[in-house]
Design an enzyme around this catalytic site. Structure first.
Site, short mmCIF file in Angstrom:
data_model
loop_
_atom_site.label_atom_id
_atom_site.label_comp_id
_atom_site.label_asym_id
_atom_site.label_seq_id
_atom_site.Cartn_x
_atom_site.Cartn_y
_atom_site.Cartn_z
N ASP A 191 -1.72 -2.68 -3.08
CA ASP A 191 -1.35 -1.57 -2.62
C ASP A 191 -1.56 -0.55 -3.27
O ASP A 191 -1.77 0.73 -2.71
CB ASP A 191 0.18 -1.62 -2.42
N HIS A 246 3.81 -3.21 -5.68
CA HIS A 246 4.91 -2.68 -4.90
C HIS A 246 6.01 -3.51 -4.80
O HIS A 246 7.29 -2.74 -4.52
CB HIS A 246 4.34 -2.31 -3.46
N HIS A 302 -0.01 -10.30 -3.33
CA HIS A 302 1.45 -9.74 -2.85
C HIS A 302 1.81 -10.27 -1.40
O HIS A 302 1.01 -10.57 -0.72
CB HIS A 302 0.95 -8.01 -2.66
N ASP A 330 2.14 -7.63 5.61
CA ASP A 330 1.11 -7.06 5.95
C ASP A 330 -0.29 -7.57 5.33
O ASP A 330 -1.58 -7.35 5.79
CB ASP A 330 0.98 -5.53 5.76
N TYR A 389 0.27 8.24 1.15
CA TYR A 389 0.53 6.72 1.00
C TYR A 389 1.33 6.76 -0.40
O TYR A 389 2.43 6.06 -0.21
CB TYR A 389 -0.94 6.15 0.82
N HIS A 435 6.96 0.89 9.18
CA HIS A 435 8.22 0.88 8.70
C HIS A 435 8.79 2.31 8.54
O HIS A 435 9.35 2.60 7.41
CB HIS A 435 8.80 -0.22 7.72
N HIS A 481 -5.31 -1.24 1.49
CA HIS A 481 -5.35 -0.45 2.60
C HIS A 481 -6.41 0.50 2.34
O HIS A 481 -6.62 1.04 1.22
CB HIS A 481 -4.10 0.17 2.72
N GLU A 483 3.93 -9.32 0.56
CA GLU A 483 4.53 -8.64 2.01
C GLU A 483 3.44 -8.75 3.21
O GLU A 483 2.22 -9.13 2.99
CB GLU A 483 4.36 -7.11 1.87
FE1 FEO Z 1 3.38 -3.77 -0.03
FE2 FEO Z 1 0.78 -2.86 1.87
O1 FEO Z 1 2.14 -4.07 1.38
#
Ligand code: FEO
Length: 398
Positions: free
Chosen positions: A161, A142, A75, A79, A189, A21, A220, A77
């Site tokens: 995250d 996040h 989380h 991903d 990041y 994004h 990640h 989100e």
């Molecule tokens: Fe806030 Fe990697 O998602």
């Protein structure tokens, strides 16, 4: 891949993702999912939806789907949660473990019909047998529902995250990749994903300080086991917006007038002890500008006037930075105009004011058409002032 005895990484390495994004991910990313085999079996977080079948294969290589007792969602989100519907469909005995806010957000993303929910509160624990999952709400690090999961018996923190990197590598640990590259990706990041949430990160660090941690497994990038002290110190510094003696200059130019002004600002700023970096936004991605802005204590932003306003690439960069909310900077707006004096440079100054940048000039430094010697001298003076202020800000912060 076993990261500790009976604790496995079962995620996906996304070698080819280059846009997250708006964040340019030059080195790809990973979506880290983990599986703990104990008397009970828990999967910690999932992967992006397109990689759900790979996640299922990874689970099936370790246990039968019926053996999975818990799917923990730290989380919502996509991903990380995108693979959860497939996981819940396959693992019929599993409870979806998350906090109340996460349940609400997951329910607004997916058809959760038939899911067995196990809603946990901050500080609640769940026994897997010889290991415990301890849940720690980390709101706004996040998203509002963000949570971390700590396994005290392993001194292992699943940090979501936080402490992540968009970094696809064959190495799964921090000591298996070049340290400079790792810290560069961790900083990039942080700047592009987390910078806005500095105060939330401070709270996470305070909570984490109450626990013994030998391994941080983010969602990640690589897992921290050797350089934990270094990444925790960096997060502390970044989240407190600790400034460096650094002047960042970025600009766009049409016919070189604003470029000449930028060069003069850089000349003035190059004093002992100050790092100066200059970027033309035409050839620099906003991801780099965000990273460079993280520790800069001064910024100078230039745009010529185009159609009574600023250049689109400068607007893009400033819109992105304003959203990330870098703090504690002084700065100046500059650029050239032809016949609309209230145009581009004032638009830049408006952005800087919205970003609470301490402006060293009440009005932008402007040149009608090509800058003359007097205007270039004023640019050099402004550059020098930014550099001197930068040194002072750093001294005061020490
Ligand atoms: Fe806030 Fe990697 O998602």
């Amino acid at each position: 891949m076993e990261i500790k005895k009976d604790v496995y990484w079962i995620g996906h390495i996304d070698w080819n993702v280059r846009d997250f994004h708006g964040y340019e991910t030059d080195r790809g990313s990973t979506y880290n999912s983990y599986l703990i085999k104990d008397e009970k079996v828990a999967v910690i977080d999932a992967v992006k939806a397109p990689y759900a079948s790979e996640l299922l294969q990874n689970v099936a290589a370790l246990v039968s789907f019926d053996a999975v007792d818990y799917v923990v969602c730290n989380h919502a989100e996509p991903d990380h949660s995108g693979g959860i519907p497939a996981l819940m469909k396959a693992c019929l005995n599993a409870e979806l473990v998350c906090n109340a806010k996460c349940k609400d957000i997951l329910s607004k993303h997916y058809d959760t019909t038939g899911w067995n929910w196990h809603v946990v509160a901050d500080g609640e624990t769940l026994s897997l047998g010889s290991r415990t999952l301890a849940f720690m709400n980390t709101p706004m690090a996040h998203w509002p529902e963000s949570m971390a999961t700590y396994v005290p018996e392993e001194k292992l923190l699943f940090s979501m995250d936080g402490f992540g990197q968009h970094y696809a590598t064959s190495g799964r640990f921090d000591d298996e990749v070049p340290f400079e590259d790792l810290m560069f990706e961790a900083k990039t990041y942080y700047a592009n994903i987390i910078m806005l949430y500095g105060s939330a990160i401070q709270k996470v660090l305070a909570k984490a300080a109450n626990h013994e941690i030998e391994m941080i497994a983010p969602s990640h990038g690589v897992i921290w086991r050797t350089h934990i002290d270094k990444i925790v110190a960096a997060y502390d510094r970044w989240s407190r917006h600790v400034p460096s003696p650094k002047v960042l200059v970025f600009y766009d130019s049409m016919w070189k007038s604003t470029d000449m002004m930028a060069q003069a600002i850089v000349e003035g700023a190059m004093i002992d002890g100050v790092e100066v970096k200059m970027f033309d936004v035409k050839s620099t991605h906003i991801t780099t500008l965000a990273t460079e802005s993280l520790d800069a204590s001064a910024i100078a932003v230039g745009s010529p006037t185009l159609n009574k306003s600023l250049m689109p690439k400068v607007a893009e960069a400033l819109t992105y930075l304003r959203g990330l909310s870098p703090e504690g900077k002084c700065g100046v707006a500059f650029g050239s105009y032809g016949w609309a004096k209230k145009g581009g440079q004032h638009a830049v100054q408006d952005y800087l004011e919205q970003m609470k940048v301490e402006l060293i000039r009440e009005t932008p430094i402007q040149s009608q058409y090509v800058p003359n010697a007097e205007i270039l001298e004023e640019c050099r003076n402004a550059g020098r002032e930014l550099a001197e202020k930068s040194l002072n800000v750093v001294k005061e912060a020490q």
